[in-house]
Scaffold this motif. Structure first.
Motif, PDB file in Angstrom:
ATOM      1  N   ASP A 534      36.110  56.103  54.072  1.00 52.14           N
ATOM      2  CA  ASP A 534      35.721  54.710  54.335  1.00 52.14           C
ATOM      3  C   ASP A 534      34.842  54.136  53.233  1.00 52.14           C
ATOM      4  O   ASP A 534      34.956  52.963  52.879  1.00 52.14           O
ATOM      5  N   GLN A 535      33.949  54.967  52.695  1.00 58.74           N
ATOM      6  CA  GLN A 535      33.041  54.466  51.655  1.00 58.74           C
ATOM      7  C   GLN A 535      33.829  54.073  50.405  1.00 58.74           C
ATOM      8  O   GLN A 535      33.607  53.015  49.828  1.00 58.74           O
ATOM      9  N   LEU A 536      34.798  54.919  50.030  1.00 56.25           N
ATOM     10  CA  LEU A 536      35.614  54.606  48.850  1.00 56.25           C
ATOM     11  C   LEU A 536      36.422  53.326  49.103  1.00 56.25           C
ATOM     12  O   LEU A 536      36.550  52.474  48.211  1.00 56.25           O
ATOM     13  N   SER A 537      36.931  53.173  50.333  1.00 56.67           N
ATOM     14  CA  SER A 537      37.677  51.950  50.662  1.00 56.67           C
ATOM     15  C   SER A 537      36.803  50.723  50.447  1.00 56.67           C
ATOM     16  O   SER A 537      37.231  49.725  49.863  1.00 56.67           O
ATOM     17  N   TYR A 538      35.554  50.818  50.916  1.00 51.58           N
ATOM     18  CA  TYR A 538      34.646  49.669  50.800  1.00 51.58           C
ATOM     19  C   TYR A 538      34.351  49.349  49.332  1.00 51.58           C
ATOM     20  O   TYR A 538      34.243  48.183  48.945  1.00 51.58           O
ATOM     21  N   LEU A 539      34.278  50.391  48.494  1.00 49.42           N
ATOM     22  CA  LEU A 539      33.967  50.170  47.074  1.00 49.42           C
ATOM     23  C   LEU A 539      35.072  49.410  46.339  1.00 49.42           C
ATOM     24  O   LEU A 539      34.846  48.907  45.233  1.00 49.42           O
ATOM     25  N   LEU A 540      36.278  49.362  46.941  1.00 51.69           N
ATOM     26  CA  LEU A 540      37.380  48.665  46.260  1.00 51.69           C
ATOM     27  C   LEU A 540      37.261  47.149  46.398  1.00 51.69           C
ATOM     28  O   LEU A 540      37.912  46.403  45.671  1.00 51.69           O
ATOM     29  N   SER A 541      36.430  46.669  47.363  1.00 49.88           N
ATOM     30  CA  SER A 541      36.319  45.217  47.603  1.00 49.88           C
ATOM     31  C   SER A 541      36.012  44.396  46.355  1.00 49.88           C
ATOM     32  O   SER A 541      36.668  43.390  46.100  1.00 49.88           O
ATOM     33  N   PRO A 542      34.974  44.778  45.573  1.00 50.19           N
ATOM     34  CA  PRO A 542      34.622  43.917  44.427  1.00 50.19           C
ATOM     35  C   PRO A 542      35.780  43.708  43.467  1.00 50.19           C
ATOM     36  O   PRO A 542      35.936  42.617  42.914  1.00 50.19           O
ATOM     37  N   SER A 543      36.604  44.755  43.289  1.00 43.20           N
ATOM     38  CA  SER A 543      37.676  44.579  42.302  1.00 43.20           C
ATOM     39  C   SER A 543      38.717  43.590  42.833  1.00 43.20           C
ATOM     40  O   SER A 543      39.266  42.787  42.075  1.00 43.20           O
ATOM     41  N   LEU A 544      38.974  43.591  44.156  1.00 41.42           N
ATOM     42  CA  LEU A 544      39.937  42.634  44.717  1.00 41.42           C
ATOM     43  C   LEU A 544      39.396  41.211  44.580  1.00 41.42           C
ATOM     44  O   LEU A 544      40.136  40.280  44.261  1.00 41.42           O
ATOM     45  N   ALA A 545      38.097  41.050  44.810  1.00 38.85           N
ATOM     46  CA  ALA A 545      37.494  39.717  44.661  1.00 38.85           C
ATOM     47  C   ALA A 545      37.587  39.262  43.209  1.00 38.85           C
ATOM     48  O   ALA A 545      37.854  38.090  42.925  1.00 38.85           O
ATOM     49  N   ALA A 546      37.394  40.204  42.279  1.00 38.56           N
ATOM     50  CA  ALA A 546      37.460  39.849  40.850  1.00 38.56           C
ATOM     51  C   ALA A 546      38.877  39.439  40.452  1.00 38.56           C
ATOM     52  O   ALA A 546      39.056  38.507  39.662  1.00 38.56           O
ATOM     53  N   TYR A 547      39.892  40.130  41.014  1.00 36.21           N
ATOM     54  CA  TYR A 547      41.279  39.768  40.682  1.00 36.21           C
ATOM     55  C   TYR A 547      41.568  38.331  41.107  1.00 36.21           C
ATOM     56  O   TYR A 547      42.184  37.559  40.387  1.00 36.21           O
ATOM     57  N   GLU A 548      41.126  37.969  42.337  1.00 38.71           N
ATOM     58  CA  GLU A 548      41.410  36.631  42.848  1.00 38.71           C
ATOM     59  C   GLU A 548      40.668  35.583  42.013  1.00 38.71           C
ATOM     60  O   GLU A 548      41.214  34.535  41.683  1.00 38.71           O
ATOM     61  N   LEU A 549      39.417  35.898  41.648  1.00 37.86           N
ATOM     62  CA  LEU A 549      38.624  34.971  40.832  1.00 37.86           C
ATOM     63  C   LEU A 549      39.321  34.740  39.491  1.00 37.86           C
ATOM     64  O   LEU A 549      39.398  33.614  38.991  1.00 37.86           O
ATOM     65  N   GLU A 550      39.871  35.825  38.943  1.00 40.78           N
ATOM     66  CA  GLU A 550      40.554  35.709  37.645  1.00 40.78           C
ATOM     67  C   GLU A 550      41.811  34.859  37.773  1.00 40.78           C
ATOM     68  O   GLU A 550      42.109  34.038  36.913  1.00 40.78           O
ATOM     69  N   ARG A 551      42.545  35.024  38.894  1.00 35.60           N
ATOM     70  CA  ARG A 551      43.757  34.216  39.092  1.00 35.60           C
ATOM     71  C   ARG A 551      43.399  32.731  39.207  1.00 35.60           C
ATOM     72  O   ARG A 551      44.155  31.879  38.811  1.00 35.60           O
ATOM     73  N   THR A 552      42.242  32.442  39.819  1.00 37.86           N
ATOM     74  CA  THR A 552      41.874  31.043  40.054  1.00 37.86           C
ATOM     75  C   THR A 552      41.267  30.403  38.819  1.00 37.86           C
ATOM     76  O   THR A 552      41.606  29.285  38.451  1.00 37.86           O
ATOM     77  N   THR A 553      40.347  31.130  38.151  1.00 34.68           N
ATOM     78  CA  THR A 553      39.569  30.493  37.078  1.00 34.68           C
ATOM     79  C   THR A 553      39.999  30.946  35.692  1.00 34.68           C
ATOM     80  O   THR A 553      39.656  30.310  34.697  1.00 34.68           O
ATOM     81  N   GLY A 554      40.720  32.060  35.618  1.00 36.75           N
ATOM     82  CA  GLY A 554      41.067  32.595  34.303  1.00 36.75           C
ATOM     83  C   GLY A 554      39.928  33.402  33.703  1.00 36.75           C
ATOM     84  O   GLY A 554      40.001  33.851  32.566  1.00 36.75           O
ATOM     85  N   VAL A 555      38.837  33.599  34.458  1.00 35.03           N
ATOM     86  CA  VAL A 555      37.675  34.347  33.940  1.00 35.03           C
ATOM     87  C   VAL A 555      37.556  35.641  34.720  1.00 35.03           C
ATOM     88  O   VAL A 555      37.605  35.641  35.949  1.00 35.03           O
ATOM     89  N   SER A 556      37.390  36.753  33.998  1.00 35.64           N
ATOM     90  CA  SER A 556      37.247  38.046  34.668  1.00 35.64           C
ATOM     91  C   SER A 556      35.763  38.396  34.718  1.00 35.64           C
ATOM     92  O   SER A 556      35.057  38.246  33.722  1.00 35.64           O
ATOM     93  N   ALA A 557      35.285  38.845  35.889  1.00 36.18           N
ATOM     94  CA  ALA A 557      33.849  39.138  35.995  1.00 36.18           C
ATOM     95  C   ALA A 557      33.611  40.305  36.940  1.00 36.18           C
ATOM     96  O   ALA A 557      34.386  40.537  37.860  1.00 36.18           O
ATOM     97  N   GLY A 558      32.527  41.041  36.706  1.00 35.76           N
ATOM     98  CA  GLY A 558      32.078  42.069  37.653  1.00 35.76           C
ATOM     99  C   GLY A 558      32.803  43.388  37.565  1.00 35.76           C
ATOM    100  O   GLY A 558      32.680  44.224  38.458  1.00 35.76           O
ATOM    101  N   ASN A 559      33.563  43.604  36.481  1.00 36.60           N
ATOM    102  CA  ASN A 559      34.337  44.839  36.388  1.00 36.60           C
ATOM    103  C   ASN A 559      33.446  46.058  36.146  1.00 36.60           C
ATOM    104  O   ASN A 559      33.711  47.146  36.636  1.00 36.60           O
ATOM    105  N   GLU A 560      32.329  45.860  35.382  1.00 39.19           N
ATOM    106  CA  GLU A 560      31.463  46.999  35.014  1.00 39.19           C
ATOM    107  C   GLU A 560      30.873  47.644  36.269  1.00 39.19           C
ATOM    108  O   GLU A 560      30.854  48.865  36.402  1.00 39.19           O
ATOM    109  N   GLU A 561      30.398  46.786  37.209  1.00 37.81           N
ATOM    110  CA  GLU A 561      29.778  47.334  38.424  1.00 37.81           C
ATOM    111  C   GLU A 561      30.791  48.143  39.229  1.00 37.81           C
ATOM    112  O   GLU A 561      30.475  49.215  39.749  1.00 37.81           O
ATOM    113  N   PHE A 562      32.025  47.613  39.312  1.00 42.17           N
ATOM    114  CA  PHE A 562      33.059  48.315  40.080  1.00 42.17           C
ATOM    115  C   PHE A 562      33.326  49.692  39.456  1.00 42.17           C
ATOM    116  O   PHE A 562      33.349  50.715  40.146  1.00 42.17           O
ATOM    117  N   GLN A 563      33.488  49.715  38.129  1.00 43.52           N
ATOM    118  CA  GLN A 563      33.779  50.993  37.457  1.00 43.52           C
ATOM    119  C   GLN A 563      32.631  51.978  37.649  1.00 43.52           C
ATOM    120  O   GLN A 563      32.840  53.173  37.886  1.00 43.52           O
TER     121      GLN A 563
END
Length: 642
Positions: A534-563
């Motif tokens: 469950d903890q690993l599942s929860y950690l995947l959230s930020p990357s999904l939010a970043a993908y959607e943000l990138e699709r909307t704005t063209g800007v990628s953000a927050g990848n370092e924290e996820f990695q």
């Protein structure tokens, strides 16, 4: 709750006994109302009379939902709206349907069994309504009432109530769209109908019953689908009704006026086309589209499919609008039989939004309308992409001359830099990244241009719209005569966008739970056990939010924290694999089947090894209407034994 009808019947019976006993005189409506008043029933009724509207259509004030896997399915809270007695309303009741012969053989659905449903969507003067879904049958049981406010937005709050003659001049029809939803949640457009409601102005007591025959759409636009029984009632009653001659004369005049405008535009369009062909005979192969058929098979000028559309507070930026349009489903108009020909059908906006999917033309028209609403100079381009496939996309012209192409199906944006064919070979030419090959014409709600450059290839096109040797314009006056606001009733007004009724957290949870079950079952068939982290599942959230943000704005953000989080969660000597994927539907089983087709994803789902831990995270992003972007990420970590 009060059994109003019962009470009123008792009082009327009593009144008639008392009043009529002495001398058998006629009772007028006034007498009866007076009797009800004396007994205080009208006051009780008015106190209790609150028309109920669904909260979802006005604003969301639902209680915060728990973010657990156990979701209590609360029914939507119904909010009461008081009816304003100073306004005129049209009460439209749908009292069942009949002769839906396609569903003649359908068995009665068993209780609790999933079945296909019909939903009726209405639009009238900036108000939208949706009926409760009813099971598909030969005689579907529609029992719904809609309260349409007649002079909304037009006359201001302090103005007096509209009378019959003013209402006769309101030529907006009630647009009704019938949608069928199958057991998998797939929608199809069954019928689209424009109801002329003003016949009620000439009806006795301001009430009229009509049987509306619905015709099919596209290739079946001449075939009857079924009949709806509709009852129209004016509220409050009009003091003096009009004679039926007056209403029919008004309708005839409107039809003649519209037909004359359309005839003159057709004459002008033919003349324009002749002139266009005289520039170069090869122009007859270019995709210059002046008219397009809507879902009812009616030919309308393409400019009438676009107009500035403001999304209120539902969309904040043009790029967000492009993202919204791209997550509406893409589906070609259905064709009966093979042959590979493309059935052309440009939908009216209401039909496109209610179905929640449409062809590339529908997407381009909506995106262009939204960009115009955001104050950009936007056009729909008609042309081809690779292999000569006809296609439409959107273009915006910046005030500095920058030309940007917007792909309405993906939300991608491309800057256009034309290649100069006269340059010497030494000069390095820009390499186009967009998929478009040729462009025949461009248009919006006020302008139409035919491409008359020597080549219609997009890469060498110069979009200098003021240069008539490159773009042949149509007369703005001619376009204005057949497109709103100048046109009369033949062109339906645009409906407003509605806020999403989907609860993102609840839907994300539901899909995630279903996917866990599907993965566990799939692994069980392969003889593998499944342990979820469950903890690993929860950690995947930020990357999904970043993908959607990138699709909307063209800007990628927050990848370092996820990695960083993943590195900390995966111990030394273990391997992590992740696979994100994006859908625009909410069907978990279909999504799972698609994921298994990817060898990389199958690797993760069928992972074998030591200390295998699986994770899945689903994040649903909601957009206006019932559009949503669904991001799913499957991941696993296991001990590398090599």
């Amino acid at each position: 709750q009060m059994d109003v009808h019962g009470k009123i019947r008792e009082v009327l019976a009593e009144t008639i006994r008392e009043e009529l006993a002495p001398e058998h005189r006629q009772l007028s409506t006034e007498d009866l109302i007076k009797a009800l008043r004396q007994r205080g029933i009208i006051d009780d009724v008015m106190k209790e009379l609150k028309f109920v509207t669904d909260v979802n259509e006005t604003e969301r004030t639902a209680a915060p939902k728990p973010s657990t896997h156990f979701v209590d399915r609360e029914p939507p809270v119904l909010k009461k709206t008081n009816i304003d007695p100073t306004r005129r309303y049209l009460y439209l009741q749908v009292l069942g349907g009949k002769a839906f012969l396609e569903h003649l053989q359908e068995p009665e659905p068993l209780p609790g069994q999933m079945c296909s449903t019909f939903t009726l969507c209405l639009h009238f003067r900036n108000q939208r309504f949706r009926s409760k879904p009813v099971p598909c049958a030969c005689e579907p049981d529609f029992q719904d009432g809609f309260l349409l406010e007649i002079h909304k937005d037009s006359l201001g709050d302090g103005s007096k109530m509209v009378d019959a003659t003013t209402m006769l001049s309101i030529c907006d029809p009630v647009h009704m769209v019938l949608i069928k939803t199958d057991t998998f949640g797939e929608t199809t457009l069954v019928a689209s109908y424009f109801l002329e409601w003003r016949s009620v102005l000439a009806a006795e007591n301001g009430i009229t019953n009509i049987a509306v025959e619905l015709l099919g759409v596209g290739t079946e636009s001449k075939v009857s689908v079924g009949v709806l029984n509709i009852r129209l009632e004016m509220y409050p009653q009009v003091s003096k009704t009009l004679s039926s001659e007056i209403t029919s004369t008004q309708f005839t005049l409107e039809r003649q006026k519209t037909a004359e405008k359309e005839r003159l535009f057709l004459v002008y369009a033919k003349q324009w086309w002749r002139e266009y062909l005289q520039i170069r005979p090869t122009h007859n192969t270019r995709l210059v589209k002046i008219f397009a058929q809507d879902e009812n098979g009616v030919n309308r000028p393409v400019c009438s499919y676009v107009r500035p559309l403001r999304a209120g507070r539902l969309l904040d930026t043009p790029r967000q609008a492009a993202r919204f349009v791209s997550v509406l489903g893409h589906e070609r108009a259905p064709v009966i039989g093979g042959g590979g020909g493309k059935q052309e059908q440009w939908c009216t906006l209401l039909a496109f939004l209610c179905r929640n999917k449409g062809d590339c033309e529908d997407h381009a028209n909506l995106l262009c309308s939204l960009l115009l609403g955001f104050g950009l100079e936007a056009f729909v381009c008609v042309g081809t992409k690779a292999k000569g496939v006809p296609h439409t996309w959107v273009m915006t012209c910046g005030s500095d001359g920058t030309i940007t192409f917007w792909e309405s199906l993906t939300g991608h944006r491309y800057i256009h830099r034309p290649i100069n064919p006269d340059d010497p070979p030494v000069v390095e030419q820009p390499k186009p990244l967009y998929p478009y090959r040729t462009v025949g014409c461009i248009f919006n709600h006020q302008k139409f241009f035919g491409n008359c450059q020597p080549s219609d290839a997009v890469e060498v096109c110069v979009f200098d719209l003021h240069d008539e040797s490159k773009w042949k314009p149509m007369s703005g006056e001619a376009i204005k005569s057949v497109c709103p606001p100048g046109a009369t009733s033949s062109v339906p007004p645009f409906p407003p966008l509605c806020a999403s009724t989907i609860d993102a957290a609840v839907t994300s949870n539901e899909i995630e739970v279903q996917l866990r079950i599907l993965v566990s079952e799939h692994r069980k068939d392969l003889g593998l056990s499944t342990v979820w982290d469950d903890q690993l599942s929860y950690l995947l959230s930020p990357s999904l939010a970043a993908y959607e943000l990138e699709r909307t704005t063209g800007v990628s953000a927050g990848n370092e924290e996820f990695q960083d989080a993943v590195r900390r969660a995966v111990p030394d000597g273990h391997t992590f694999k992740g696979f994100p994927i994006h859908f625009v539907h909410r069907n978990a089983r279909r999504a799972f089947a698609t994921c298994l087709r990817s060898p990389f994803c199958e690797d993760i789902i069928c992972c074998r090894g030591d200390q295998v831990r699986l994770a899945v995270r689903v994040r649903v992003f909601t957009y206006p209407e019932s559009a949503c972007a669904v991001w799913i990420m499957f991941a696993c970590k296991y001990r590398s034994v090599l």
